[in-house]
Write a protein that holds these residues in place. Structure first.
Motif, short mmCIF file in Angstrom:
data_model
loop_
_atom_site.label_atom_id
_atom_site.label_comp_id
_atom_site.label_asym_id
_atom_site.label_seq_id
_atom_site.Cartn_x
_atom_site.Cartn_y
_atom_site.Cartn_z
N THR A 146 -9.93 -8.63 1.14
CA THR A 146 -9.22 -8.55 -0.14
C THR A 146 -8.93 -9.93 -0.68
OG1 THR A 146 -8.23 -6.38 0.27
CG2 THR A 146 -7.06 -7.83 -1.24
N HIS A 171 -1.87 -1.06 -3.42
CA HIS A 171 -3.21 -1.47 -3.01
C HIS A 171 -3.33 -1.49 -1.49
CE1 HIS A 171 -7.02 -3.53 -2.74
NE2 HIS A 171 -6.46 -4.45 -1.97
N LYS A 172 -4.40 -0.92 -0.98
CA LYS A 172 -4.69 -0.95 0.45
C LYS A 172 -5.73 -2.02 0.70
CE LYS A 172 -6.02 1.91 4.40
NZ LYS A 172 -6.43 3.27 4.84
N ASP A 175 -9.84 -2.26 -0.02
CA ASP A 175 -10.28 -1.36 -1.09
C ASP A 175 -10.68 -2.22 -2.29
OD1 ASP A 175 -10.63 0.48 -3.12
OD2 ASP A 175 -8.89 1.70 -2.57
N LYS A 176 -11.95 -2.59 -2.35
CA LYS A 176 -12.42 -3.48 -3.40
C LYS A 176 -12.32 -2.85 -4.78
CE LYS A 176 -16.31 -6.40 -4.78
NZ LYS A 176 -17.65 -6.91 -4.42
N GLU A 177 -12.64 -1.57 -4.89
CA GLU A 177 -12.58 -0.90 -6.19
C GLU A 177 -11.17 -0.94 -6.76
OE1 GLU A 177 -13.54 3.48 -8.22
OE2 GLU A 177 -14.12 3.07 -6.13
N SER A 178 -10.18 -0.65 -5.91
CA SER A 178 -8.79 -0.70 -6.36
C SER A 178 -8.41 -2.11 -6.79
CB SER A 178 -7.86 -0.23 -5.23
OG SER A 178 -6.51 -0.57 -5.48
N TYR A 225 0.80 -1.23 0.00
CA TYR A 225 0.00 0.00 0.00
C TYR A 225 0.83 1.28 0.00
CZ TYR A 225 0.63 1.39 4.92
OH TYR A 225 1.15 1.83 6.11
#
Length: 306
Positions: free
Chosen positions: A182, A140-141, A144-147, A98
């Motif tokens: 995730t 990626h964090k 964060d589903k969108e990412s 992240y």
């Protein structure tokens, strides 16, 4: 006072350098720092020792990664899980962290192990395998589903993730919900509801899922898995891990280091305990049922690391 400031500067301003380490049958090249700081959230820039043992585990079970798409969470700068997977024949290894500066250095580690040049955000990599896999590094964090969906669409499009891995990522209790969400979302990518409803309980069908020397039962190779390797520490939130995994309906198989690591290697880490946690959805559709079991033939007869 000046001396204290100098020491703090050393700890919180990492000095990166290229390194090479031999783990079992592999030479892995990577970029890392010699120091880290949990207080300043700078833990991704060093090579954690459990990462080497995880590579030995993969070498005993190459079918976990061969010709499959792998997502590594918390890759840090070294990306050992991704690089080892590619060397063992993974189709794609998506390495994530992240922190942007960690991701940039992770790309350097991938480049050190490459066969071909940079293609968009990805690298064509292949050392021990006959086929070339694709390695990539993204910011990626967890949670964060969108990412995550953007990354997966970019890298594997209409394919699936068959394995999610992470080394020493189950440390902070507050981060566990995002970590597990995730991982589960990655395995659910491009998976239909009908597939998710299919029942296939591994424990009922195959009570003994681990053979001698840490080689997994072939049925495990046929399922999408989440694998976290970690070193047990006093504050590790294991009860929280169990609760979150249970909320997703995940079943867990735990393997201790003596089951897959030779004694002479473990002697280098006195008093330390290392584990592999394998999580799977018992209702998930098997990946394949016609691949031969080559794990025993591919496992190394002797594994040494420097």
């Amino acid at each position: 006072m000046a001396l204290e400031e100098s020491n703090l500067s050393f700890l919180f301003t990492p000095k990166y350098k290229e390194n090479t380490v031999t783990v079992g049958s592999m030479d892995i090249h990577y970029v890392a720092s010699e120091a880290s700081s949990t207080d300043f959230d700078e833990t991704g820039q060093i090579l954690w020792r459990v990462s080497k043992l995880f590579v030995l585990f993969l070498q005993k079970n190459p079918q976990l990664v061969r010709n499959r798409n792998i997502l590594e969470l918390g890759s840090g700068t070294t990306a050992f899980g991704g690089i080892a997977s590619l060397q063992l024949g993974a189709k794609a290894a998506i390495c994530t962290d992240y922190q942007p500066h960690i991701v940039d250095i992770c790309k350097q580690s991938l480049l050190l192990n490459k066969f071909h040049g940079l293609i968009n955000n990805s690298l064509q990599v292949g050392l021990l395998s006959d086929t070339l896999g694709k390695g990539s590094s993204y910011c990626h964090k967890w949670g964060d589903k969108e990412s995550l969906m953007e990354i997966l669409r970019e890298e594997i499009d209409h394919e699936k993730i068959q394995l999610v891995v992470g080394c020493d990522v189950c440390v902070w209790e507050d981060s566990l919900p995002g970590l597990f969400s995730t991982a589960v979302e990655a395995l659910s990518y491009n998976t239909s509801a009908a597939e998710e409803r299919k029942s296939h309980s591994l424990k009922q069908t195959h009570p003994q899922l681990v053979h001698s020397s840490g080689i997994l039962h072939p049925s495990l190779y046929q399922h999408p898995l989440i694998i976290f390797a970690f070193e047990r520490r006093a504050l590790r939130p294991e009860k929280k891990m169990e609760a979150i995994a249970g909320s997703y309906g995940l079943e867990r198989l735990r393997i201790s280091a003596p089951e897959f690591v030779e004694p002479e290697i473990l002697e280098q880490y006195p008093l330390a305990e290392f584990f592999i946690d394998i999580y799977y959805l018992p209702s998930a559709e098997p990946i394949s049922t016609d691949e031969p079991n080559e794990a025993a033939e591919s496992s190394t007869s002797s594994s040494h690391e420097s």
